[in-house]
Write a protein that holds these residues in place. Structure first.
Motif, PDB file in Angstrom:
ATOM      1  N   ASN A   1      20.686  26.580  17.064  1.00  0.00           N
ATOM      2  CA  ASN A   1      21.323  25.763  18.096  1.00  0.00           C
ATOM      3  C   ASN A   1      22.215  26.612  18.996  1.00  0.00           C
ATOM      4  OD1 ASN A   1      20.968  24.021  15.511  1.00  0.00           O
ATOM      5  ND2 ASN A   1      21.024  22.514  17.169  1.00  0.00           N
TER       6      ASN A   1
ATOM      7  N   SER B   1      21.299  17.882  17.178  1.00  0.00           N
ATOM      8  CA  SER B   1      20.097  17.125  17.542  1.00  0.00           C
ATOM      9  C   SER B   1      19.802  16.012  16.543  1.00  0.00           C
ATOM     10  CB  SER B   1      18.891  18.061  17.652  1.00  0.00           C
ATOM     11  OG  SER B   1      18.591  18.634  16.381  1.00  0.00           O
TER      12      SER B   1
ATOM     13  N   ARG C   1      19.251  16.267  13.393  1.00  0.00           N
ATOM     14  CA  ARG C   1      18.420  16.673  12.258  1.00  0.00           C
ATOM     15  C   ARG C   1      19.286  16.754  11.013  1.00  0.00           C
ATOM     16  NH1 ARG C   1      17.114  21.829  10.112  1.00  0.00           N
ATOM     17  NH2 ARG C   1      18.361  22.760  11.798  1.00  0.00           N
TER      18      ARG C   1
ATOM     19  N   ARG D   1      24.526  16.334   9.851  1.00  0.00           N
ATOM     20  CA  ARG D   1      23.431  16.534  10.806  1.00  0.00           C
ATOM     21  C   ARG D   1      23.816  17.589  11.830  1.00  0.00           C
ATOM     22  NH1 ARG D   1      23.616  10.895  10.000  1.00  0.00           N
ATOM     23  NH2 ARG D   1      21.641   9.983   9.284  1.00  0.00           N
ATOM     24  N   ASP D   2      22.795  18.244  12.389  1.00  0.00           N
ATOM     25  CA  ASP D   2      23.056  19.177  13.482  1.00  0.00           C
ATOM     26  C   ASP D   2      23.183  18.391  14.789  1.00  0.00           C
ATOM     27  OD1 ASP D   2      20.520  18.541  14.436  1.00  0.00           O
ATOM     28  OD2 ASP D   2      19.623  20.460  13.931  1.00  0.00           O
TER      29      ASP D   2
ATOM     30  N   ASP E   1      21.831  27.258  22.994  1.00  0.00           N
ATOM     31  CA  ASP E   1      22.954  26.980  23.897  1.00  0.00           C
ATOM     32  C   ASP E   1      23.320  28.222  24.702  1.00  0.00           C
ATOM     33  OD1 ASP E   1      23.193  24.346  23.124  1.00  0.00           O
ATOM     34  OD2 ASP E   1      24.653  24.766  21.542  1.00  0.00           O
TER      35      ASP E   1
END
Length: 489
Positions: A118, A376, A378, A373-374, A122
């Motif tokens: 991630n 997104s 997930r 969760r991340d 970014d």
């Protein structure tokens, strides 16, 4: 090359290697330690410029970062902050982090190794990294019910409520009174933050303390659940077994006697174990403790979690049966059997005792983080069905304890927790602390509705030094309210 030049070249080479080694050591070996330093201003400024991940309850944020018009870009806010403060903790530029904000900081701040991809994405998109989110196990209805019930007590009353899912160990409710507003510590007005911090630390009621996990106090007669469990396991008793009753317990060659609360006789000199629990007979459980012995009784307490901090992610203190290397004399052992002398427990610990009994003798490890969760969404980690802590009772003995706790609600001292149509088991406790300190009101309980089950512990400290406090009168109705809210949600 002459000798002086060769020496100078070697010296420069050594210096160059030392410089490269130091840079490598600082940037790679020490990187994590330096980044985690509370006073690392560069890291703090960087964290405050990121969109920190949310902490959620039931899918709704109880801590989130919103855009701000100052140098930090984002402001940490806590909707209904005081309701969840002891679990979420605070995120302060000046005073750091606490509770979940601290324990899950790498994920929330976006620096967790699991968010490496991630961060790369970014970086390529020229965006600031975002943090992941943390879903808590708390139930909003149960949390609000606990807060409302404690707030209805006389001004200045301190206490806490803990509710567990006995089958998983999930913490459904954790509320401590008095509480505080973490928004006051997260503000970017640093002068106001300093004033708020000073006021919180000067408050003798200590609102920053999570009484549910950090306050250890004599559990009084709620500890008789541990003593009764040990009696079933060690002495091969059952609810119908005859135990000693009467108005006081004496000890050969010792003037001290252990009386019952109010001086009653518990219904006779010989009563059943179930009746002893129903009427909370000090004589019976003091006598049982001396028969069980210090080692076996302490071992039974440890199976329920005594001696261990038992929960991760939150500041906590271990409950204790006695201080290390203490050899109890008979009167002290008898007092310990009724939750006095050196016995001290957190509300979380007594909730674990009730939960272990309700869960057929299997004690589950309590936890407050359900899913992470991340950015997104997930799933990175899921608590699932929890983890087993220990087996405190055989299924048969657990069923006997359930029977006795249910009858204590139906026809004993715990009747204030009755819920029509539901199976409720409970045990009251009124703990003495001496030295002019107010007594404590305790209640440990469980309730079952269909395939739903909850275990609740309540601890209340009166604002005034008085003997007019009891677990059944003050703590029982609060446990009932929370169990009703949880089983209805």
């Amino acid at each position: 090359m002459n000798t002086p030049i060769r020496r100078l070249a070697v010296a420069c080479l050594v210096l160059f290697v030392a410089l490269m080694g130091n840079a490598t050591y600082v940037q790679y070996v020490q990187a994590n330690d330096l980044n985690s330093k509370a006073n690392n201003k560069r890291v703090i400024d960087d964290e405050y410029s990121r969109e920190r991940g949310a902490i959620l309850v039931g899918g709704e944020p109880v801590a989130e970062s919103v855009p701000s018009d100052d140098q930090f870009t984002f402001q940490r806010t806590y909707p209904n902050g005081p309701l969840y403060a002891q679990v979420t903790g605070f995120f302060s530029y000046t005073y750091g982090r606490s509770a979940i904000e601290n324990a899950e900081n790498p994920l929330l701040s976006g620096s967790d190794n699991r968010l490496f991809v991630n961060r790369v994405v970014d970086l390529l998109a020229n965006k600031q990294p975002k943090g992941g989110s943390v879903e808590l196990t708390l139930d909003a209805a149960g949390q609000q019910a606990a807060a409302t019930a404690l707030a209805a007590l006389p001004a200045g009353t301190k206490g806490s409520v803990v509710a567990l899912d006995p089958t998983t160990g999930a913490v459904l409710t954790m509320y401590s009174q008095p509480t505080y507003d973490p928004n006051a510590l997260a503000s970017h007005d640093f002068a106001a933050v300093n004033q708020a911090w000073q006021a919180l630390n000067d408050d003798p009621a200590n609102p920053l303390l999570n009484r549910a996990t950090q306050e250890i106090q004599p559990p009084g007669s709620t500890f008789k659940l541990v003593t009764a469990s040990a009696a079933l396991e060690q002495l091969d008793l059952n609810p119908g077994s005859v135990v000693q009753g009467g108005s006081e317990l004496t000890f050969p060659g010792i003037e001290y006697t252990l009386p019952n609360a109010g001086g009653g006789s518990c219904g006779g000199d010989q009563i059943t174990l179930e009746q002893a629990l129903n009427v909370s007979c000090n004589v019976s459980f003091g006598s049982l403790a001396t028969q069980i012995g210090q080692g076996a009784l302490e071992e039974q307490a440890e199976k329920f979690g005594f001696g261990d901090k038992v929960i991760e992610n939150l500041a906590s203190n271990a409950s204790r049966f006695t201080t290390p290397d203490t050899e109890l004399e008979l009167p002290q052992l008898a007092q310990s059997g009724i939750g006095q002398f050196e016995v001290a427990a957190t509300p979380l610990q007594m909730a674990m005792v009730a939960a272990g009994i309700a869960n057929d003798g299997v004690v589950m490890t309590p936890y407050v983080v359900d899913v992470v969760r991340d950015p997104s969404l997930r799933v990175l980690d899921d608590a699932g069905d929890g983890e087993e802590y220990s087996t405190a009772l055989t299924p048969d003995h657990a069923a006997m304890m359930q029977q006795m706790m249910i009858s204590t609600v139906q026809s004993g001292t715990a009747s204030s927790a009755r819920i029509p149509g539901l199976e409720v088991g409970g045990k009251t406790g009124t703990a003495q602390r001496g030295n002019g300190l107010p007594n404590l009101a305790w209640f440990a309980s469980f309730a079952t509705s269909g395939d739903q089950q909850v275990a609740v512990a309540v601890m209340i400290e009166s604002a005034q030094a008085t003997d007019d406090i009891s677990g059944g009168r003050l703590a029982g109705p609060i446990a009932k309210t929370v169990m009703e809210a949880l089983l209805a949600s």
